[in-house]
Design an enzyme around this catalytic site. Structure first.
Site, PDB file in Angstrom:
ATOM      1  N   CYS A   1     -12.030 -26.297  -6.861  1.00  0.00           N
ATOM      2  CA  CYS A   1     -10.975 -26.937  -6.178  1.00  0.00           C
ATOM      3  C   CYS A   1     -11.328 -27.971  -5.028  1.00  0.00           C
ATOM      4  O   CYS A   1     -11.131 -28.973  -5.513  1.00  0.00           O
ATOM      5  CB  CYS A   1     -10.265 -25.532  -6.153  1.00  0.00           C
ATOM      6  SG  CYS A   1      -8.366 -26.236  -5.285  1.00  0.00           S
TER       7      CYS A   1
ATOM      8  N   HIS B   1      -9.882 -21.519 -10.037  1.00  0.00           N
ATOM      9  CA  HIS B   1     -10.994 -20.715  -9.698  1.00  0.00           C
ATOM     10  C   HIS B   1     -11.594 -19.773 -10.649  1.00  0.00           C
ATOM     11  O   HIS B   1     -10.746 -18.834 -10.131  1.00  0.00           O
ATOM     12  CB  HIS B   1     -10.173 -19.739  -8.489  1.00  0.00           C
ATOM     13  CG  HIS B   1      -9.408 -20.905  -7.412  1.00  0.00           C
ATOM     14  ND1 HIS B   1     -10.045 -21.309  -6.117  1.00  0.00           N
ATOM     15  CD2 HIS B   1      -8.669 -21.236  -6.960  1.00  0.00           C
ATOM     16  CE1 HIS B   1     -10.041 -22.140  -5.012  1.00  0.00           C
ATOM     17  NE2 HIS B   1      -8.479 -22.337  -6.167  1.00  0.00           N
TER      18      HIS B   1
ATOM     19  N   GLU C   1     -13.856 -17.677  -9.444  1.00  0.00           N
ATOM     20  CA  GLU C   1     -14.215 -16.924  -9.000  1.00  0.00           C
ATOM     21  C   GLU C   1     -13.364 -15.302  -8.631  1.00  0.00           C
ATOM     22  O   GLU C   1     -13.465 -14.447  -8.572  1.00  0.00           O
ATOM     23  CB  GLU C   1     -14.997 -17.578  -7.658  1.00  0.00           C
ATOM     24  CG  GLU C   1     -14.544 -17.754  -6.521  1.00  0.00           C
ATOM     25  CD  GLU C   1     -13.511 -19.278  -6.471  1.00  0.00           C
ATOM     26  OE1 GLU C   1     -13.043 -19.456  -7.918  1.00  0.00           O
ATOM     27  OE2 GLU C   1     -12.482 -19.868  -5.629  1.00  0.00           O
TER      28      GLU C   1
END
Lengths: 81, 232
Positions: free
Chosen positions: B86, B203, B205
Site C-alpha cells: 500500500c 494488505h 498482513e
C-alpha cells in the site's frame, strides 16, 4: 525573490478531480467551461544573490515537487507590484 | 533469517506486519526507524502501509527522502528482498525501485473492502506457494491505488511477467467491474525486473491469521520466508 512552481497532471493523463469539478459546475450555469485541470502550487521565497536559480528550481521541481511520470510543472518568477 | 519493518511517521500497518512476521511465522523481526541508515543485517525489508508524512506532496514522496531509503535502495540493488504494501508500494514507485505511479482512485473515494486478485506469476520467491492463476481474497484500503504506467512501461511489465496480482472477479475473470481503483490492466501488484522488489496495494498482513478472519494471504509470507530460510 519569490517564485511559484505549478505542478499539474500531464494533459495525456486523466484528471478525475478536474472532471468531477467540471461536471458539477456545468450544472451551475458554467456550461461555457469545457475543461478543467487541477494542480497544486508552491510559493518559494528565494535568498537574494542565489546563483542559477532557474536551474536549481528546475531540478527541485523535476526531482521532488513533481512526479515526471504523470506530472508537468511550470516555474514563474513573481513580480512585486 | 531476519526481517525488518520500516517505520515512517504516519505508518499504521507497521505493527500488523511485525505481528505476522514475528508472532505467526516466528521470524526474528526488528523495526527500522526512518531516520536510521543501519538495516541491522535483515534479509527481508517490509515497507508497511499507512500515510507516511501525512501523504503530503504525493503519497510516499517525502518518505522516499528519508535516510533509511538510501539503505533500502542499496539493499535492493544488491538483490535484497523488499516488500512494499500500500503506502509501501507508493514509496517504492517514488524511489524508482518500481516503475509507474499510483494516482488517486478513479472514483476519488477511499476504498476499504475485500477484493479478489489473481496470481499471475507464481515462479517468484514471493509467490511460489501459490498456484498459478490462483484466485484469492484480500483486503484493500486506499485512496491512491490507481496504478499508472506509460504504454512502453506497461508493455514491458507484461512481457517480463512483472505483473503479479490483478484484480478480478470471484471466478478469476479480469473485468472492468472488478477493478476497484482504475488501475491500468487491473494491476494490484508488480515486481521489479529482478523479482526481488514487490509492491502491492492489497494488505496481505491483514489476512494471514485466522483470528483476523482468514489466512488467504498466508502463502505470500510463507513463500518468501521459505525461500530466505533456504538461502540464509
Amino acid at each position: 525573490m519569490r517564485y511559484r512552481i505549478i505542478v499539474k497532471l500531464k494533459d495525456s493523463v486523466l484528471d478525475p478531480q478536474g472532471q468531477t469539478i467540471l461536471s458539477a459546475i456545468k450544472k451551475e450555469q458554467y456550461d461555457f467551461i469545457s475543461d478543467i485541470r487541477t494542480g497544486k502550487f508552491f510559493d518559494l521565497q528565494i535568498d537574494e544573490n542565489t546563483e542559477d536559480v532557474d536551474k536549481k528550481l528546475k531540478k527541485l521541481a523535476y526531482d521532488i515537487l513533481s512526479n515526471p511520470i504523470v506530472e508537468d510543472f511550470v516555474i514563474e518568477e513573481m513580480v512585486k507590484n | 533469517m531476519k526481517a525488518g519493518v520500516v517505520v515512517f511517521p504516519g505508518s499504521n500497518c507497521d505493527h500488523d506486519c511485525f505481528y505476522v512476521l514475528n508472532k505467526i511465522f516466528n521470524i526474528d523481526t526488528v523495526f527500522l526507524w526512518h531516520k536510521d541508515r543501519n538495516l541491522n543485517n535483515v534479509d527481508l525489508i517490509v515497507l508497511p502501509g499507512g500515510f507516511s508524512f501525512g501523504d503530503y506532496l504525493r503519497c510516499g514522496a517525502i518518505a522516499n527522502l528519508s535516510p533509511i531509503m538510501n539503505s533500502v535502495v542499496d539493499f535492493a540493488g544488491k538483490g535484497g528482498y523488499v516488500l512494499g504494501i500500500c503506502n509501501g508500494f507508493q514509496i517504492l514507485t517514488e524511489s524508482g525501485l518500481l516503475p509507474g505511479f499510483l494516482m488517486m482512485n478513479s472514483s476519488l473515494n477511499f476504498i476499504c473492502k475485500d477484493v479478489y486478485v489473481k496470481i499471475m506469476n507464481n515462479s517468484l520467491p514471493f509467490t511460489k506457494n501459490y498456484q498459478k492463476k490462483e484466485v484469492t481474497n484480500i483486503p484493500i484500503a486506499h485512496k491512491d491505488g490507481n496504478y499508472y504506467a506509460g504504454t512502453s512501461i506497461y508493455k514491458s511489465l507484461k512481457n517480463n511477467n512483472q505483473i503479479i496480482f490483478q484484480y478480478c472477479d470471484v471466478n478469476g475473470i479480469i473485468t472492468e467491474g472488478s477493478n476497484p481503483n482504475g488501475s491500468i490492466g487491473n494491476i494490484a501488484g508488480i515486481v521489479n525486473i529482478k523479482g526481488n522488489v514487490l509492491g502491492m496495494m492489497p494488505h496481505p498482513e491483514r489476512l494471514a491469521d485466522n483470528v483476523l478472519g482468514g489466512r488467504e494471504a498466508y502463502p505470500l509470507f510463507q513463500s518468501i520466508i521459505d525461500f530466505l530460510d533456504g538461502e540464509v
